[in-house]
Design an enzyme around this catalytic site. Sequence first.
Site, PDB file in Angstrom:
ATOM      1  N   SER A  59      -6.382  -3.737  -2.719  1.00  0.00           N
ATOM      2  CA  SER A  59      -6.575  -3.873  -4.253  1.00  0.00           C
ATOM      3  C   SER A  59      -7.806  -3.327  -4.784  1.00  0.00           C
ATOM      4  CB  SER A  59      -6.721  -5.367  -4.963  1.00  0.00           C
ATOM      5  OG  SER A  59      -6.713  -5.303  -6.229  1.00  0.00           O
ATOM      6  N   ASN A  60      -8.543  -3.421  -5.754  1.00  0.00           N
ATOM      7  CA  ASN A  60      -9.687  -2.754  -5.981  1.00  0.00           C
ATOM      8  C   ASN A  60     -10.764  -3.505  -6.774  1.00  0.00           C
ATOM      9  OD1 ASN A  60      -9.280  -2.619  -8.822  1.00  0.00           O
ATOM     10  ND2 ASN A  60      -7.531  -1.244  -8.310  1.00  0.00           N
TER      11      ASN A  60
END
Length: 202
Positions: free
Chosen positions: A12-13
């Site tokens: 993810s980020n």
Amino acid sequence: TREPICPVRYISNRSSGKMGYALAEAALNAGARTTLISGPVHLEPPSGATLLQVETTEEMLAASQAAAETADIFIGAAAVVDFKPTSVSDTKIKREGVATTTLDLVPNPDIIASIANSSPRPALVVGFAAETNDVETYAREKLRGKSLDFIFANDVSNTAIGFDSEYNAGVLISAESETPMQVSSKRVLAETIIEALSKQLS
Ligand code: C5P
């Protein structure tokens, strides 16, 4: 979005989703029927919005395509994960005895480009461009490359604003206009962006 690697790990980020939630709230306050398509975040959804919770980019694409069919404005503020693993392991990948390992990735579909190039399409398709350098140049390339009507360009090298911050600042760009927006809360900024979009729509 989130892309699973195995049952316990994902890619993810650092995006918090705050800008997207602020935009949904501002749209509701402006009287718009609003659908909020959200990846996994730790935020209270604004009451009154239709909330569609998704995890992966493919799920967000499907929800976006369905919602865009009846939308006048589509705003893509999600930090979509650019690559996903070529395959997802059914069981936890073990570290024991592994000296080095690799993860094979494939690009994810571009959600906003798919919406902007669909027919019929929402009257306004609005993207976000988080950049660390040459912010406006890259944003203009994305405006053209993804067939967008507007793009909000912001500088994420400034850690006081942007990712996970309560604040943001940037420039709202279209083919004909450029509107700089000073540092302010994501809520105030969202109201200003929604006002500009509704003026354009009418
Ligand atoms: O190319 P980049 O990720 O910087 O583009 C940012 C814009 O494109 C944002 O509006 C983002 O929500 C959208 N995007 C998308 N699908 C992707 C990647 C980005 O809709 N796979």
